[in-house]
Every structure is written in structure tokens, then in C-alpha cells.
Enzyme design. Structure first.
Site, mmCIF file in Angstrom:
data_model
loop_
_atom_site.group_PDB
_atom_site.id
_atom_site.type_symbol
_atom_site.label_atom_id
_atom_site.label_comp_id
_atom_site.label_asym_id
_atom_site.label_seq_id
_atom_site.Cartn_x
_atom_site.Cartn_y
_atom_site.Cartn_z
ATOM 1 N N ASP A 241 -29.419 122.278 45.460
ATOM 2 C CA ASP A 241 -29.821 121.803 46.786
ATOM 3 C C ASP A 241 -31.335 121.586 46.777
ATOM 4 O O ASP A 241 -31.882 121.091 45.801
ATOM 5 C CB ASP A 241 -29.376 122.817 47.847
ATOM 6 C CG ASP A 241 -29.131 122.188 49.207
ATOM 7 O OD1 ASP A 241 -29.827 121.220 49.561
ATOM 8 O OD2 ASP A 241 -28.258 122.671 49.947
ATOM 9 N N ASN B 297 -30.503 115.467 46.816
ATOM 10 C CA ASN B 297 -31.208 116.713 47.133
ATOM 11 C C ASN B 297 -32.307 116.950 46.098
ATOM 12 O O ASN B 297 -32.511 116.145 45.182
ATOM 13 C CB ASN B 297 -30.232 117.901 47.119
ATOM 14 C CG ASN B 297 -29.637 118.206 48.480
ATOM 15 O OD1 ASN B 297 -30.352 118.321 49.467
ATOM 16 N ND2 ASN B 297 -28.319 118.331 48.539
ATOM 17 N N GLU C 218 -32.678 123.772 57.062
ATOM 18 C CA GLU C 218 -33.121 122.919 55.950
ATOM 19 C C GLU C 218 -34.620 122.654 56.026
ATOM 20 O O GLU C 218 -35.273 122.900 57.028
ATOM 21 C CB GLU C 218 -32.403 121.562 55.985
ATOM 22 C CG GLU C 218 -31.175 121.453 55.090
ATOM 23 C CD GLU C 218 -31.526 121.294 53.617
ATOM 24 O OE1 GLU C 218 -32.731 121.386 53.274
ATOM 25 O OE2 GLU C 218 -30.610 121.088 52.815
#
Length: 296
Positions: free
Chosen positions: A202, A152, A15
């Protein structure tokens, strides 16, 4: 579009890539390792800092030796030279059932951090939403009133008058009028909607034309929306769970993409040998030469 495998990291949940121009490196995290990494894409050399709990987000700071990290149970100060972590603020939720997820600093040095419902794998609990928070050294951790089961897609538009935020499980990216002076959010509007078969929205990045690049977790691709919210293109990837993207390289013409392997069974892993890798594409548009850091 050609996709390069920059690092076969096999991350469980890779991430939050962040390019630091003066160092020519890419910072990123594996939420479940849990660890912060510093990767030199040219040499493939990498440093890592292991952490005592799931890391959902972080921000580089005005002190190059300090990183703000949002772990499962609170916001911490990480000193890179020593690896020491010190608690700054307790999580304002039950860290067994929720954790921090995705964060970013704005131009005034405030750290914005969202949350997600993430109970133990053997828990059968009904999903519950939690808040979006704003953290400063002076004011601490403050709620914004925005709630979701999964935050997100944080980004700001070109003149930083709009704040983008995805409510991932709802499949919607919202745009909020943003007051840079006060750090307050106005009334949201739907910027883009993602249909469920395409994955969930995302992490995201903004390019120099105001385009919003969104990773489609579970959908195996990226989508670029124009500044008016119109879908302009989709890029297919060799992984089903891309998580976030960020522009980097000397000319900011490379789009780095993190990905996850968590949740894939053996047959899926066989079909996706690069799941959890850091990927890169040349999208034909550059990123923005702005680097927001948390103000200590």
C-alpha cells in the site's frame, strides 16, 4: 518496537498522512468519510473538511489556503478557509466503477494520481485496470500509459531519479527511471515483490538512507526495503490494514501510520480495537526534509 496510538480515529479508510513542519501538524484523509483532516499530534486538536465524494488523494499547494483533492468523479480545488470545492478536471473513467487512489506532488509541482477499481459493494463486476495520471494547471489531467487495478506506494528516491509505484493487487513495487524536467517515466523494473500471505503493498515513505517503507494492507505490518530492494526489516502493528506511512515530528524521527477498518467483521473489530487509528513508531532512522507541493 513500541507502537503509539496517536488518534483512535476509527477511520473507514484512513490514508495519505502528510507532515507539515512549519505547522507541526499531520494532514490525512478518510476516503469514505469522505474528509480531509488536519491533526495536531501534541494537543490532539483536529480540523476537518467534509467533501462531496470519496477522496482518493490530495496535494497541498503553493497557496497555503488551497488543497488539490482527487475525488471519485474528478480533481477539485478545495479552499480551506471557506470549505468550497471547485471542479478542475473530470475523471477520465466511469466514476461508478473506478475512483482516484493515492497521489503525490513531485519536486516540480506536478500532481501524480493513480486509480483503483472500486465499484458499489452490491455490484458483481470483473475487475478492470485504469490509468496513472499527471495533473498540472497548464496541461490538465494527462495519462501516463501506466495501468493497474490499484495504484499505490508512490515515492521518489533520494536524488529523485527513480519513481516508485506499487501495483498492489499484483503484489509488486516497481521502480521507474524518472526525468524531473519532463516528468516522464522510463522502463520499469521490479523493485520489490510482496507475497500474498503478507498483504498487499500500500502507501510508502522514503527515509534519509533511501530506505523504502511500505505498508502491508491486510498483513498487519510495515516492511523496509533498502535502496537496492533487499528486505531489511518488518514491523508488526496492532491493526491488520495499515494503509500508508509518513515521517514527521520536529526531528522527522517519527513514522506516522494510517489504517483502515473497512471490511472487518465484528469478530475482527473485537480483535483490533485500534483499526482505523493513526499510529506512530520511532524507527531509528529519520525522514527527508523535503515537502513537495502542487504548483498553482
Amino acid at each position: 518496537m513500541q507502537v503509539e496510538v496517536v488518534l483512535d480515529a476509527a477511520a473507514r479508510i484512513g490514508e495519505s498522512p502528510v507532515w507539515v513542519a512549519e505547522e507541526r501538524v499531520l494532514y490525512w484523509i478518510d476516503v469514505k468519510a469522505p474528509a480531509l483532516y488536519r491533526l495536531d499530534p501534541a494537543s490532539k486538536a483536529q480540523q476537518s473538511w467534509r467533501l462531496p465524494g470519496d477522496i482518493g488523494a490530495y496535494s497541498l499547494t503553493t497557496d497555503r489556503d488551497v488543497v488539490i483533492v482527487a475525488l471519485r468523479d474528478g480533481v477539485y480545488r478545495l479552499t480551506l478557509s471557506s470549505g468550497a470545492v471547485a471542479l478542475l478536471a473530470h475523471a477520465p473513467f466511469d466514476p461508478v466503477m473506478h475512483r482516484f487512489n493515492e497521489g503525490a506532488a513531485d519536486a516540480r509541482g506536478r500532481f501524480w494520481v493513480g486509480t483503483m477499481f472500486d465499484p458499489p459493494e452490491d455490484a458483481y463486476a470483473k475487475p478492470q485496470p485504469a490509468g496513472l495520471f499527471r495533473y498540472t494547471t497548464k496541461g490538465g489531467l494527462q495519462p501516463t500509459g501506466n495501468v493497474a487495478e490499484l495504484h499505490n506506494g508512490m515515492a521518489w528516491n533520494l536524488d529523485e531519479t527513480l519513481f516508485y509505484l506499487a501495483h498492489s493487487y499484483a503484489g509488486v513495487v516497481h521502480a521507474y527511471p524518472f526525468d524531473a524536467a519532463s516528468g516522464s517515466l522510463g522502463r520499469r523494473q521490479v523493485f520489490a515483490a510482496i507475497e500474498k500471505p503478507a498483504g498487499i503493498p500500500d502507501g510508502a515513505a522514503i527515509d534519509c538512507e533511501g530506505g523504502y517503507w511500505c505498508a502491508l494492507h491486510g498483513g498487519g505490518g510495515l516492511r523496509r526495503f533498502r535502496a537496492d530492494g533487499v528486505l531489511e526489516r518488518e514491523v508488526r502493528l496492532p491493526v491488520s490494514q495499515p494503509t500508508m506511512c509518513a515521517f514527521g515530528g520536529e526531528a522527522l524521527d517519527i513514522l506516522y501510520i494510517t489504517s483502515a477498518s473497512k471490511g472487518l467483521d465484528a469478530s475482527q473489530r473485537a480483535r483490533e480495537p485500534h483499526a482505523g487509528a493513526i499510529l506512530a513508531i520511532h524507527p531509528g532512522v529519520t525522514g527527508l526534509p523535503r515537502e513537495h507541493r502542487f504548483t498553482l
